[in-house]
Write an enzyme that holds these catalytic residues in place. Structure first.
Site, short mmCIF file in Angstrom:
data_model
loop_
_atom_site.label_atom_id
_atom_site.label_comp_id
_atom_site.label_asym_id
_atom_site.label_seq_id
_atom_site.Cartn_x
_atom_site.Cartn_y
_atom_site.Cartn_z
N ASP A 57 0.86 -1.19 0.00
CA ASP A 57 0.00 0.00 0.00
C ASP A 57 0.90 1.23 0.00
OD1 ASP A 57 -1.78 2.15 0.91
OD2 ASP A 57 -3.18 0.55 1.42
N SER A 135 0.29 14.55 -13.81
CA SER A 135 -1.01 14.84 -14.42
C SER A 135 -1.09 16.27 -14.95
CB SER A 135 -2.09 14.67 -13.34
OG SER A 135 -3.31 15.23 -13.75
N GLU A 137 -3.45 18.03 -14.47
CA GLU A 137 -4.11 18.82 -13.43
C GLU A 137 -3.11 19.73 -12.71
OE1 GLU A 137 -7.51 19.06 -12.03
OE2 GLU A 137 -7.76 18.55 -14.13
N TYR A 159 -5.90 17.48 -5.32
CA TYR A 159 -5.35 16.43 -6.20
C TYR A 159 -4.18 17.00 -7.02
CZ TYR A 159 -4.91 13.25 -10.19
OH TYR A 159 -4.40 12.41 -11.17
N HIS A 189 -7.00 10.59 -20.24
CA HIS A 189 -7.10 9.45 -21.15
C HIS A 189 -8.13 8.47 -20.63
CE1 HIS A 189 -3.58 9.09 -18.51
NE2 HIS A 189 -3.92 7.81 -18.38
P1 NAP Z 1 -7.61 4.60 -11.49
O1 NAP Z 1 -8.31 3.77 -12.51
O2 NAP Z 1 -8.41 5.41 -10.52
O3 NAP Z 1 -6.65 3.61 -10.65
C1 NAP Z 1 -6.03 4.04 -9.47
C2 NAP Z 1 -5.26 2.87 -8.88
O4 NAP Z 1 -4.60 3.31 -7.69
C3 NAP Z 1 -6.11 1.67 -8.48
O5 NAP Z 1 -5.47 0.49 -8.88
C4 NAP Z 1 -6.13 1.75 -6.96
O6 NAP Z 1 -6.21 0.49 -6.36
C5 NAP Z 1 -4.75 2.34 -6.70
N1 NAP Z 1 -4.60 2.89 -5.37
C6 NAP Z 1 -5.43 3.76 -4.72
N2 NAP Z 1 -4.98 3.99 -3.47
C7 NAP Z 1 -3.85 3.25 -3.33
C8 NAP Z 1 -2.94 3.05 -2.24
N3 NAP Z 1 -3.11 3.64 -1.05
N4 NAP Z 1 -1.89 2.22 -2.43
C9 NAP Z 1 -1.71 1.58 -3.62
N5 NAP Z 1 -2.55 1.73 -4.67
C10 NAP Z 1 -3.60 2.55 -4.51
O7 NAP Z 1 -6.58 5.60 -12.20
P2 NAP Z 1 -6.00 5.59 -13.70
O8 NAP Z 1 -6.92 6.35 -14.58
O9 NAP Z 1 -5.61 4.21 -14.05
O10 NAP Z 1 -4.71 6.50 -13.51
C11 NAP Z 1 -3.44 5.93 -13.18
C12 NAP Z 1 -2.55 7.02 -12.59
O11 NAP Z 1 -2.37 8.05 -13.53
C13 NAP Z 1 -3.08 7.69 -11.34
O12 NAP Z 1 -1.97 8.01 -10.53
C14 NAP Z 1 -3.72 8.96 -11.85
O13 NAP Z 1 -3.74 9.94 -10.83
C15 NAP Z 1 -2.78 9.30 -12.98
N6 NAP Z 1 -3.34 10.05 -14.09
C16 NAP Z 1 -4.45 9.61 -14.73
C17 NAP Z 1 -4.92 10.29 -15.84
C18 NAP Z 1 -6.14 9.82 -16.60
O14 NAP Z 1 -6.69 10.61 -17.38
N7 NAP Z 1 -6.56 8.56 -16.44
C19 NAP Z 1 -4.24 11.43 -16.31
C20 NAP Z 1 -3.10 11.84 -15.64
C21 NAP Z 1 -2.63 11.14 -14.53
P3 NAP Z 1 -7.51 -0.12 -5.56
O15 NAP Z 1 -8.13 -1.11 -6.50
O16 NAP Z 1 -6.89 -0.77 -4.38
O17 NAP Z 1 -8.40 1.04 -5.22
O1 F7E Z 2 -13.76 15.63 -15.44
C1 F7E Z 2 -16.36 18.17 -16.08
C2 F7E Z 2 -15.46 18.38 -14.88
O2 F7E Z 2 -13.75 13.85 -13.72
C3 F7E Z 2 -13.49 16.25 -16.68
C4 F7E Z 2 -8.51 12.25 -13.84
O3 F7E Z 2 -8.11 11.10 -14.50
O4 F7E Z 2 -7.90 13.64 -15.71
C5 F7E Z 2 -8.99 13.29 -14.85
O5 F7E Z 2 -9.43 14.42 -14.13
C6 F7E Z 2 -14.25 17.56 -16.78
C7 F7E Z 2 -14.11 18.46 -15.56
O6 F7E Z 2 -11.69 14.25 -15.16
C8 F7E Z 2 -19.23 16.31 -14.92
O7 F7E Z 2 -15.84 19.56 -14.16
C9 F7E Z 2 -18.87 18.11 -16.06
O8 F7E Z 2 -13.87 19.78 -15.98
O9 F7E Z 2 -13.66 13.21 -16.16
P1 F7E Z 2 -13.27 14.14 -15.10
P2 F7E Z 2 -10.65 15.34 -14.60
O10 F7E Z 2 -11.17 16.00 -13.38
O11 F7E Z 2 -10.23 16.20 -15.74
C10 F7E Z 2 -6.76 14.21 -15.04
C11 F7E Z 2 -5.71 14.50 -16.08
C12 F7E Z 2 -6.29 13.38 -13.90
O12 F7E Z 2 -5.11 13.37 -13.59
C13 F7E Z 2 -7.35 12.80 -13.01
O13 F7E Z 2 -6.83 11.71 -12.24
O14 F7E Z 2 -15.64 17.26 -16.90
N1 F7E Z 2 -17.67 17.60 -15.73
N2 F7E Z 2 -19.85 17.35 -15.55
C14 F7E Z 2 -17.85 16.48 -15.03
N3 F7E Z 2 -16.98 15.60 -14.50
C15 F7E Z 2 -17.48 14.53 -13.85
N4 F7E Z 2 -16.62 13.61 -13.33
N5 F7E Z 2 -18.84 14.33 -13.69
C16 F7E Z 2 -19.76 15.21 -14.21
O15 F7E Z 2 -20.95 15.01 -14.06
#
Ligand code: NAP
Ligand code: F7E
Length: 344
Positions: A57, A135, A137, A159, A189
């Site tokens: 963890d 990210s 973000e 975040y 993504h």
């Molecule tokens: P995700 O589907 O939410 O997966 C998050 C993973 O983190 C899960 O496997 C979760 O495991 C694990 N986790 C949570 N808390 C943990 C802890 N305390 N110790 C170890 N593992 C833990 O996220 P994702 O979309 O695959 O993204 C992967 C990474 O890229 C993340 O770091 C995210 O912040 C970053 N990121 C994502 C995006 C995007 O658009 N997807 C963009 C930029 C950066 P459990 O099953 O145990 O909950």
């Molecule tokens: O929101 C708007 C919301 O939650 C995208 C994570 O993977 O990418 C992700 O973060 C946009 C935002 O992703 C709803 O306000 C409108 O502007 O799909 P999202 P996120 O917050 O951009 C970044 C790169 C990461 O790193 C993060 O881990 O959509 N929005 N209406 C909404 N969003 C949600 N979730 N739900 C709504 O109803």
């Protein structure tokens, strides 16, 4: 000898695609799994049966040292995080512990197992290469468009602030100890494996349910938010490439194409020949306390130095997600409780 990779966040969207990609490249893959009887472990076993699980963890330093020591990896991919931005206002301390301190703990685990001396530095990381999931973000309230590796950070959520710490501590370990430690500054993504709470998947799930007559309305927050959305399967290729270079460096990864949430809704409803305006309503409680309005990647460095290109465009991505959810929802309708619409 095949390379050995340790992935944290193995049960998440990216962990599953990365595991499949690395196994296809001939790697032996270990996935860090947390908690007792983690229900998402079964999904990964179904998708990538060759993954070996190891308990640990990001909140627990000793468990990370034990995992790195047991696996003796060539590469560590730190994808584990609490990734849903709104949760970071509700549980900001927990998100900071996992997303910021968790990175430090993993770097320390690598340093300790590699026997790197803090007082001397420049040790080379014992050969273990480290990828940090940074990210877009971190850019938050953007200071220039499009965003590149040198764009100043202005995070808009706990975040984003925690990810900025993870980014800088990764760079710091690279500069202090000579570790091959890099950050991928990835833009949004998505995929059919995306969590149901994120906006694209929330939309594709709702479109499927509405098309089948199982749901009437889709409630959303800010339709004007603009993102650079790509396909997760493309982005894990970039993560792997970042660890194969002669010199460690950070990279922005995105498509350079932008769409609004309104565009995403319109395109998704078009996939099933429905007009989105008949079904979508605004729920003001879904609007965030501080919004990231627009993000757009300049991935020139990734394209030129890594040779990385995305293969799936936004319309194809939304169609892929709608089609997947439609077929899952149809099966659920036909077979009832035996299946879940959000399982993969
Ligand atoms: P995700 O589907 O939410 O997966 C998050 C993973 O983190 C899960 O496997 C979760 O495991 C694990 N986790 C949570 N808390 C943990 C802890 N305390 N110790 C170890 N593992 C833990 O996220 P994702 O979309 O695959 O993204 C992967 C990474 O890229 C993340 O770091 C995210 O912040 C970053 N990121 C994502 C995006 C995007 O658009 N997807 C963009 C930029 C950066 P459990 O099953 O145990 O909950
Ligand atoms: O929101 C708007 C919301 O939650 C995208 C994570 O993977 O990418 C992700 O973060 C946009 C935002 O992703 C709803 O306000 C409108 O502007 O799909 P999202 P996120 O917050 O951009 C970044 C790169 C990461 O790193 C993060 O881990 O959509 N929005 N209406 C909404 N969003 C949600 N979730 N739900 C709504 O109803």
């Amino acid at each position: 000898m095949s390379k050995r990779a340790l992935i944290t966040g193995i049960t998440g969207q990216d962990g599953s695609y990365l595991a499949e990609h690395l196994i296809a490249q001939g790697y032996q893959v270990w996935g860090l799994i947390r908690g007792q009887a983690n229900p998402r472990k079964l999904r990964i076993s179904r998708l990538a049966s060759d993954v070996t699980f190891i308990d640990g963890d990001l909140m627990d330093q000793a468990s990370l040292v034990a995992a790195v020591d047991a696996v003796q990896p060539d590469e560590v991919y730190n994808l584990g995080a609490i990734s849903f931005v709104p949760m970071s206002w509700q549980q900001s301390e927990l998100v900071t512990e996992v997303n910021a301190m968790g990175v430090l703990r993993m770097l320390e685990a690598i340093r300790m197992v590699s026997g790197l001396d803090k007082s001397r530095g420049g040790g080379g990381g014992g050969g273990i290469r480290f990828y940090q999931a940074s990210s877009s973000e971190m850019f938050g309230k953007v200071t220039e468009t499009p965003q590149r590796e040198t764009t100043i950070f202005h995070p808009r959520s706990p975040y984003g602030a925690a990810k900025a710490y993870g980014h800088f501590i990764t760079r710091n370990y690279r500069e202090s100890f000579g570790m091959y430690a890099v950050s991928g500054m990835l833009f949004n993504h998505e995929s059919p494996r995306r969590g149901a709470e994120f906006v694209t998947r929330k939309i594709s799930l709702a479109v499927a349910q509405i098309k089948l007559g199982l749901q009437d309305k889709l409630f959303l927050g800010n339709l004007d938010a603009v993102r650079d959305w790509g396909f997760a399967g493309d982005y894990v290729r970039a993560m792997h490439l970042m660890l194969q270079q002669d010199e460690p460096s950070d990279y922005v990864v995105g498509t350079g194409r932008i769409h609004s949430v309104r565009d995403a809704v319109r395109i998704a409803f078009e996939c099933v020949d429905l007009d989105w305006e008949d079904y979508v309503a605004i729920d003001p409680t879904l609007v965030r306390p501080a919004e990231v309005e627009t993000l757009c990647a300049d991935s020139t460095r990734a394209r030129t130095q890594l040779g990385w290109e995305p293969a799936v465009d936004f319309r194809e991505l939304m169609a892929m997600m709608v089609e997947s959810d439609l077929s899952q929802a149809s099966r659920e309708r036909d077979y009832g409780d035996l299946l879940s619409a959000t399982s993969w």
